[in-house]
Design a protein around this motif. Structure first.
Motif, mmCIF file in Angstrom:
data_model
loop_
_atom_site.group_PDB
_atom_site.id
_atom_site.type_symbol
_atom_site.label_atom_id
_atom_site.label_comp_id
_atom_site.label_asym_id
_atom_site.label_seq_id
_atom_site.Cartn_x
_atom_site.Cartn_y
_atom_site.Cartn_z
ATOM 1 N N LEU A 1 0.860 -1.179 0.000
ATOM 2 C CA LEU A 1 0.000 0.000 0.000
ATOM 3 C C LEU A 1 0.898 1.232 0.000
ATOM 4 O O LEU A 1 1.629 1.477 0.969
ATOM 5 N N HIS A 2 0.846 1.987 -1.078
ATOM 6 C CA HIS A 2 1.695 3.172 -1.209
ATOM 7 C C HIS A 2 0.984 4.395 -0.622
ATOM 8 O O HIS A 2 -0.236 4.449 -0.584
ATOM 9 N N GLY A 3 1.760 5.358 -0.184
ATOM 10 C CA GLY A 3 1.205 6.599 0.348
ATOM 11 C C GLY A 3 1.645 6.844 1.774
ATOM 12 O O GLY A 3 2.233 5.977 2.427
ATOM 13 N N THR A 4 1.340 8.057 2.251
ATOM 14 C CA THR A 4 1.818 8.496 3.559
ATOM 15 C C THR A 4 0.972 7.915 4.681
ATOM 16 O O THR A 4 -0.253 8.047 4.681
ATOM 17 N N LEU A 5 1.633 7.274 5.620
ATOM 18 C CA LEU A 5 0.980 6.836 6.852
ATOM 19 C C LEU A 5 1.250 7.915 7.905
ATOM 20 O O LEU A 5 2.394 8.098 8.338
ATOM 21 N N ASN A 6 0.189 8.642 8.274
ATOM 22 C CA ASN A 6 0.336 9.752 9.215
ATOM 23 C C ASN A 6 0.234 9.268 10.652
ATOM 24 O O ASN A 6 -0.686 8.515 10.992
ATOM 25 N N GLY B 1 4.923 11.177 12.497
ATOM 26 C CA GLY B 1 5.358 10.293 11.422
ATOM 27 C C GLY B 1 4.640 10.589 10.119
ATOM 28 O O GLY B 1 3.433 10.824 10.110
ATOM 29 N N ARG B 2 5.378 10.611 9.027
ATOM 30 C CA ARG B 2 4.806 10.803 7.692
ATOM 31 C C ARG B 2 5.491 9.870 6.699
ATOM 32 O O ARG B 2 5.716 10.208 5.545
ATOM 33 N N ALA B 3 5.813 8.672 7.143
ATOM 34 C CA ALA B 3 6.530 7.725 6.285
ATOM 35 C C ALA B 3 5.622 7.204 5.179
ATOM 36 O O ALA B 3 4.400 7.140 5.337
ATOM 37 N N ASP B 4 6.208 6.830 4.073
ATOM 38 C CA ASP B 4 5.453 6.243 2.966
ATOM 39 C C ASP B 4 5.459 4.725 3.123
ATOM 40 O O ASP B 4 6.522 4.095 3.137
ATOM 41 N N ALA B 5 4.246 4.153 3.218
ATOM 42 C CA ALA B 5 4.134 2.713 3.483
ATOM 43 C C ALA B 5 4.599 1.867 2.296
ATOM 44 O O ALA B 5 4.874 0.677 2.454
ATOM 45 N N GLY B 6 4.693 2.493 1.121
ATOM 46 C CA GLY B 6 5.116 1.731 -0.055
ATOM 47 C C GLY B 6 6.625 1.730 -0.262
ATOM 48 O O GLY B 6 7.134 1.065 -1.153
#
Lengths: 334, 334
Positions: free
Chosen positions: B213-218, B227-232
């Motif tokens: 799943l791509h995109g920012t996990l807030n 946290g603002r890492a990208d899950a992808g």
């Protein structure tokens, strides 16, 4: 009373089983599944007790109970956590792996969270695609709890025990070292466990005392006596302590299954147990006899399970009946 | 479609939720619970899809969907197994514990079997009786599977993924070293997890690609971006690989939840991620920022969670809506 589940759908069909396991009565009009009964135990259990009494008095329709038709009493459960209450077993198995046993193991229970989503039936084969995995039996006692609140005391946990049974906690010994080496416990090295054909309420077990089930846990391997250890002996942590350990930081939901770990008795001389052929009480898993062989003969001789092998696990009541029925599994290459 | 469970009984009441999460429609006439839907997915899912379409077209009775009234989509499940697919996180956390990361961790997924019997709701408090336990959030992606056969390939496992969501995998960091030291994985150090208010089918997620799943996990901590890492990004093992890993030696039953492990991105320079205040993508757990502080300043400064702290975890779609709703939890001393 004794409760079982006939194979039907994902969760089986609840039956009350006679004391001698010869007969059963459909209980699905009271609760469709054992989980449903556990979810509402205070209301449901008295109705099941009445059914059990009626079955004993032969005043209701009954049918033969065939253990081979039984599913796991809980074919899937919300929790399966297995302790290692017989620290003697832990000492031997760790010795076999060349791992140390910290002193704290005698005071702080060792436990792992197991997979609970797909148990196999008590007479279902152990499907073993790869014999190099080192398949082993582990004969154990289990309890099934009602709801347990986070932080429950040992006594509260003990009072929440609803049912008692047996398990063959199948283990893949040769996958364990690498998996435990990763530090996160068992995943692939613990395939589906098989529980006894019936689970029994504590009030029906005169040998249930202070959170321990006393008496001989029988394990046969390929028709030969393999283990005759007493489950009430050398159990360092009773089930109340094990359940409370699991509930320290979170609630446990009704239907949680907690295991004792492999039953293991020291020899009368304080050393590791002797084989039955040498007058000892034998073993509840192959890993233990292999360790003893290593100590005595410098070589592990008993092989792990392979296709064609068979395992039987049971306990007997004062009349020689199998209290929980018999777990009886053949090892099969799929 | 998006599915949730309103608080009701032990398993909640199944609802279909609108794309923007503003509305829901009772789905309990189709399947009383999400588990029931998963048990018979091929039959039930098309009916739920029809309901979702009707809800979108406003042609059926609907009610407001309040995330605070949502239970965990699966309030209890038959399985919760959590991977550590972002090996970057594993490296940092192990560094923090002074433990080594074997080279095999980059090829063989790390995973633990978690407790699945009693999840808390997405807005339920984290009850923390003892702050010295070192309570931490862990923001992760999860998938829910259908039935998966033992030995399933990565592609077969991927095809069995039914739903996707988020989790706050609450961890008690200060209990972990002693527990992992015993070698059997987490028991007390993993209290009840909280999942997102809704789980979503893969077809509704344009950012779901090749099992990631791509995109920012807030993740926000006390109202501040944390946290603002990208899950992808930096996900070493995709979900197909994780599910296949779990299914190597046994069947998985429908409704099994498998987690990604804490989402973690390396910094652009290849080192550990920087805090958001310093232009980085931040962290999905406190342990990671503490490790970075240790490396940079020789001292861990960010404290673990204490009573009064709050945690928010969410992902946003292209319109800025929270795709899975928002996990929002206060830490409370019971």
């Amino acid at each position: 009373m004794k409760l079982g589940s006939l194979k039907s759908g994902r969760d089986g069909k609840l039956v009350v089983v006679s004391h001698d396991l010869a007969w059963c009565a459909d209980a699905s009009h009271i609760a469709p599944t054992l989980q449903a009964a556990l979810d509402d135990w205070d209301t449901i259990a008295p109705q099941l007790e009445t059914l059990a009494t009626d079955l004993a008095h032969d005043v209701i329709p009954k049918e033969r109970f065939h253990e081979r038709e039984a599913a796991s009493p809980l074919p899937r459960a919300y929790q399966w956590a297995d302790g290692s209450a017989y620290v003697n077993h832990v000492v031997l198995v760790r010795q076999a792996r060349g791992a140390e046993v910290p002193e704290s193991f005698w005071e702080d229970p060792l436990m792992y969270q197991g997979g609970s989503d797909s148990f196999i039936g008590p007479r279902d084969p152990i499907l073993l695609p790869d014999e190099t995995w080192g398949c082993d039996l582990e004969a154990e006692i289990v309890v099934v709890t009602g709801d347990v609140k986070q932080g429950a005391s040992r006594d509260e946990a003990l009072a929440a025990i609803r049912l008692i049974g047996l398990v063959n906690d199948v283990s893949l010994r040769n996958l364990i070292p690498a998996e435990l080496g990763k530090g996160f416990g068992f995943v692939q090295s613990k395939p589906a466990s098989a529980f006894s054909p019936v689970f029994v309420t504590p009030d029906e077990l005169p040998n249930w005392k202070e959170g321990k089930l006393h008496g001989t846990l029988n394990a046969d391997l390929n028709g030969q006596p393999f283990g005759r250890a007493d489950a009430g002996v050398d159990m360092t942590f009773d089930f109340g302590t094990l359940v409370a350990h699991l509930a320290k930081t979170r609630d446990l939901v009704a239907g949680s299954i907690i295991g004792s770990g492999t039953v293991s008795n020291r020899d009368a001389d304080g050393g590791p147990g002797k084989p039955i052929a040498e007058g000892g009480l034998g073993y509840s898993c192959i890993a233990e006899v292999r360790m003893v062989e290593q100590i005595q003969d410098g070589e592990m001789k008993t092989p792990f399970l392979k296709a064609g092998d068979s395992v039987r696990i049971w306990m007997e009541d004062e009349h020689g009946h199998a209290t929980f029925g018999t777990i009886e599994q053949d090892v099969v290459k799929p």
